[in-house]
Design a protein around this motif. Structure first.
Motif, PDB file in Angstrom:
ATOM      1  N   VAL A 153     -19.407  85.747  39.414  1.00 20.49           N
ATOM      2  CA  VAL A 153     -18.725  86.971  39.841  1.00 20.49           C
ATOM      3  C   VAL A 153     -18.178  87.720  38.628  1.00 20.49           C
ATOM      4  N   LEU A 154     -17.562  86.980  37.705  1.00 20.53           N
ATOM      5  CA  LEU A 154     -16.975  87.598  36.509  1.00 20.53           C
ATOM      6  C   LEU A 154     -18.034  88.332  35.689  1.00 20.53           C
ATOM      7  N   ILE A 155     -19.121  87.650  35.370  1.00 17.86           N
ATOM      8  CA  ILE A 155     -20.169  88.258  34.538  1.00 17.86           C
ATOM      9  C   ILE A 155     -20.833  89.414  35.275  1.00 17.86           C
ATOM     10  N   SER A 156     -21.050  89.256  36.581  1.00 12.48           N
ATOM     11  CA  SER A 156     -21.703  90.313  37.359  1.00 12.48           C
ATOM     12  C   SER A 156     -20.864  91.581  37.411  1.00 12.48           C
ATOM     13  N   THR A 207     -28.564  85.412  26.365  1.00 16.42           N
ATOM     14  CA  THR A 207     -28.312  84.142  25.692  1.00 16.42           C
ATOM     15  C   THR A 207     -26.825  84.012  25.358  1.00 16.42           C
ATOM     16  N   GLY A 208     -26.231  85.121  24.922  1.00 16.89           N
ATOM     17  CA  GLY A 208     -24.800  85.118  24.646  1.00 16.89           C
ATOM     18  C   GLY A 208     -23.980  84.862  25.903  1.00 16.89           C
ATOM     19  N   ILE A 209     -24.400  85.458  27.035  1.00 19.62           N
ATOM     20  CA  ILE A 209     -23.715  85.230  28.313  1.00 19.62           C
ATOM     21  C   ILE A 209     -23.748  83.750  28.673  1.00 19.62           C
ATOM     22  N   HIS A 210     -24.924  83.144  28.548  1.00 18.77           N
ATOM     23  CA  HIS A 210     -25.068  81.730  28.890  1.00 18.77           C
ATOM     24  C   HIS A 210     -24.240  80.845  27.967  1.00 18.77           C
ATOM     25  N   LEU A 211     -24.282  81.125  26.682  1.00 20.74           N
ATOM     26  CA  LEU A 211     -23.522  80.319  25.730  1.00 20.74           C
ATOM     27  C   LEU A 211     -22.018  80.471  25.971  1.00 20.74           C
ATOM     28  N   PHE A 212     -21.568  81.700  26.201  1.00 21.97           N
ATOM     29  CA  PHE A 212     -20.150  81.944  26.476  1.00 21.97           C
ATOM     30  C   PHE A 212     -19.698  81.170  27.708  1.00 21.97           C
ATOM     31  N   THR A 213     -20.484  81.237  28.784  1.00 23.93           N
ATOM     32  CA  THR A 213     -20.117  80.561  30.028  1.00 23.93           C
ATOM     33  C   THR A 213     -20.055  79.053  29.836  1.00 23.93           C
ATOM     34  N   LEU A 214     -21.057  78.495  29.179  1.00 21.18           N
ATOM     35  CA  LEU A 214     -21.098  77.046  28.964  1.00 21.18           C
ATOM     36  C   LEU A 214     -19.939  76.574  28.090  1.00 21.18           C
ATOM     37  N   ILE A 215     -19.660  77.317  27.044  1.00 16.37           N
ATOM     38  CA  ILE A 215     -18.565  76.926  26.145  1.00 16.37           C
ATOM     39  C   ILE A 215     -17.219  77.029  26.858  1.00 16.37           C
ATOM     40  N   MET A 216     -17.034  78.081  27.650  1.00 12.38           N
ATOM     41  CA  MET A 216     -15.769  78.251  28.366  1.00 12.38           C
ATOM     42  C   MET A 216     -15.576  77.137  29.399  1.00 12.38           C
ATOM     43  N   ILE A 217     -16.628  76.808  30.128  1.00  8.82           N
ATOM     44  CA  ILE A 217     -16.518  75.729  31.114  1.00  8.82           C
ATOM     45  C   ILE A 217     -16.210  74.410  30.421  1.00  8.82           C
ATOM     46  N   HIS A 219     -28.330  79.509  37.862  1.00 10.22           N
ATOM     47  CA  HIS A 219     -27.565  80.335  38.785  1.00 10.22           C
ATOM     48  C   HIS A 219     -27.043  81.617  38.152  1.00 10.22           C
ATOM     49  N   LEU A 220     -26.846  81.614  36.834  1.00 10.23           N
ATOM     50  CA  LEU A 220     -26.654  82.873  36.123  1.00 10.23           C
ATOM     51  C   LEU A 220     -28.060  83.359  35.776  1.00 10.23           C
ATOM     52  N   SER A 221     -28.666  84.045  36.725  1.00 14.83           N
ATOM     53  CA  SER A 221     -30.129  84.240  36.739  1.00 14.83           C
ATOM     54  C   SER A 221     -30.603  85.323  35.776  1.00 14.83           C
ATOM     55  N   TYR A 222     -30.418  85.075  34.481  1.00 15.67           N
ATOM     56  CA  TYR A 222     -30.859  86.006  33.460  1.00 15.67           C
ATOM     57  C   TYR A 222     -31.807  85.282  32.502  1.00 15.67           C
ATOM     58  N   LEU A 223     -32.839  85.983  32.070  1.00 10.97           N
ATOM     59  CA  LEU A 223     -33.754  85.401  31.090  1.00 10.97           C
ATOM     60  C   LEU A 223     -33.072  85.320  29.732  1.00 10.97           C
ATOM     61  N   SER A 224     -32.950  84.084  29.214  1.00 10.12           N
ATOM     62  CA  SER A 224     -32.361  83.885  27.897  1.00 10.12           C
ATOM     63  C   SER A 224     -33.175  82.846  27.145  1.00 10.12           C
ATOM     64  N   LEU A 225     -32.795  82.607  25.906  1.00 16.81           N
ATOM     65  CA  LEU A 225     -33.479  81.589  25.109  1.00 16.81           C
ATOM     66  C   LEU A 225     -33.219  80.184  25.637  1.00 16.81           C
ATOM     67  N   LEU A 226     -32.228  80.054  26.521  1.00 11.85           N
ATOM     68  CA  LEU A 226     -31.928  78.764  27.139  1.00 11.85           C
ATOM     69  C   LEU A 226     -32.570  78.647  28.519  1.00 11.85           C
ATOM     70  N   SER A 227     -32.419  79.680  29.345  1.00  7.29           N
ATOM     71  CA  SER A 227     -32.903  79.593  30.726  1.00  7.29           C
ATOM     72  C   SER A 227     -34.426  79.556  30.815  1.00  7.29           C
ATOM     73  N   MET A 228     -35.116  80.032  29.799  1.00 10.06           N
ATOM     74  CA  MET A 228     -36.575  80.051  29.851  1.00 10.06           C
ATOM     75  C   MET A 228     -37.168  78.638  29.920  1.00 10.06           C
ATOM     76  N   PHE A 229     -36.356  77.629  29.625  1.00  8.46           N
ATOM     77  CA  PHE A 229     -36.832  76.251  29.715  1.00  8.46           C
ATOM     78  C   PHE A 229     -36.214  75.504  30.897  1.00  8.46           C
ATOM     79  N   ALA A 230     -35.492  76.251  31.753  1.00  6.42           N
ATOM     80  CA  ALA A 230     -34.685  75.584  32.767  1.00  6.42           C
ATOM     81  C   ALA A 230     -35.353  75.476  34.138  1.00  6.42           C
ATOM     82  N   TRP A 231     -36.334  76.279  34.453  1.00 10.56           N
ATOM     83  CA  TRP A 231     -36.872  76.313  35.808  1.00 10.56           C
ATOM     84  C   TRP A 231     -38.331  75.825  35.822  1.00 10.56           C
TER      85      TRP A 231
END
Length: 393
Positions: free
Chosen positions: A351-354, A368-378, A36-48
């Motif tokens: 909304v925050l990241i956008s 990748t940093g965006i995804h890691l930051f979001t996951l760690i914060m949650i 849902h944070l629809s950005y290509l990262s080193l994590l999301s590339m294996f998610a879909w």
């Protein structure tokens, strides 16, 4: 895969919870955030759909049903069915109110300069590039907003599966009543008959927004099957993980590997930077995908793929629990146990990241940093029970 003996069950059964299910739900929520944070990262590339024709949605619905069946059976050993039913109806109402709060909070955010809400007020079809609004035009009267909100005919597409969940919880007491009366087989026959009819006729019974992505009469089969499995947890989980049922695990591996290689022929793979296989003509692949692996109407091949993957993962967790728990349990189990809380929070992170310049750089390392930051914060918010008294979990 060689299986010797399962881990001590006391290691993954705590306070009546099956931590294997919480672990899997945590994995699902991790994928939800990445997709849902629809950005290509080193994590999301294996998610879909990189490991087959599976997505986080099927896992969320099935596992939610499984946990509900497990918990409800435990409750009904000490309280009447109607008491359990009232709990579930209250839960459904609670989630409905939360849905409305999210809708109107985004409506308010849209009025504030500097807050970017496009990603939650529009849906982009990545295959065609077309953009569809999922919120009414701001100039429409408030009565229109109120009507559509109350009927769940608007809202962020990232949250619409919760609209499905609200109705499924509301109907679940009926399923539990029948299962408690020893009618499990009849329940399964009926729900999969309804699923089959919907596969041919594509009913839209509510016209709520979620039905365009998660048709009620199709997706109910996953949820109510999960309830049946959770209710009969000891029998079902013992069968799946029994050493003498090694053939089932081997079959699941064959199916999953075959469908993995088939899925890798998708020329429109999302969040995938490299080439895919080209063993199947793209037009033939698209026809096959729509008929057998469609996500919206739950193609039969997709259901089989999800079942195979569940058997594989559940066996792996059962037989190697200490390793998996030590490696990822500290992170996945807490967010799995608070999955609805995470679902709500991640909307506001979108909304925050956008609203920052970061996504515009389109850099895989920044993403990748965006995804890691979001996951760690949650995860941190879950561990510290941030707003637990307010936000459903």
């Amino acid at each position: 895969m060689n299986i010797d003996c399962p881990a001590d069950s006391s290691a993954f059964i705590q306070s009546g919870r099956d931590l294997r299910l919480d672990f899997l739900r945590g994995l699902i929520m991790l994928l939800v955030v990445l997709i849902h944070l629809s950005y290509l990262s080193l994590l999301s590339m294996f998610a879909w759909e990189r490991i087959g024709f599976v997505s986080s949605a099927e896992g969320f619905v099935f596992l939610s049903g499984t946990v509900l069946g497990l918990v409800s059976k435990k409750r009904m050993t000490t309280e009447a069915w109607f008491t359990t039913a009232r709990r579930l109806w209250r839960r459904s109402v609670q989630l409905y109110i939360a849905y409305l709060v999210i809708i109107f909070s985004i409506v308010l955010f849209r009025m504030i300069p500097g807050i970017e809400t496009f990603d939650v007020t529009h849906w982009i079809d990545f295959n065609t590039g077309l953009v569809y609004p999922v919120f009414p035009d701001p100039d429409l009267p408030w009565s229109t907003f109120l009507e559509r909100a109350l009927l769940l005919r608007m809202g962020p597409h990232q949250f619409q599966i919760i609209g499905l969940y609200i109705l499924l919880i509301a109907f679940s007491p009926i399923i539990l009543f029948l299962i408690r009366q020893g009618k499990t087989l009849w329940v399964l026959v009926w729900i999969w008959t309804i699923f089959t009819l919907d596969d041919f006729y594509h009913f839209n019974v509510t016209h709520a927004q979620f039905e365009y992505a998660f048709p009620l009469l199709s997706w109910q089969a996953l949820f109510f099957t999960g309830i049946a499995i959770g209710y009969h947890r000891k029998t079902m989980f013992s069968y799946i993980t029994a050493p003498k049922q090694q053939w089932l695990n081997n079959l699941a591996w064959l199916v999953a590997l075959g469908l993995f290689f088939l899925a890798m022929n998708n020329t429109n793979a999302l969040f995938w930077p490299g080439p895919t296989f080209s063993l199947i003509d793209p037009e033939a692949y698209t026809e096959m995908y729509v008929r057998w692996f469609d996500k919206t109407w739950l193609g039969v091949g997709r259901v089989i793929n999800n079942a195979a993957l569940f058997i594989i993962l559940f066996n792996a967790l059962t037989y190697h629990w200490p390793k998996f728990n030590k490696l990822l349990g500290w992170f996945l189990i807490p967010i799995g146990q608070a999955s609805l809380y995470v679902f709500i929070l991640h909307i506001y992170f979108i909304v925050l990241i956008s609203s920052t310049p970061l996504p515009g750089y389109e850099n895989i390392l920044i993403n990748t940093g965006i995804h890691l930051f979001t996951l760690i914060m949650i995860w941190w918010m879950v561990k510290n029970q941030f707003l637990f008294k307010i936000i459903p979990r």
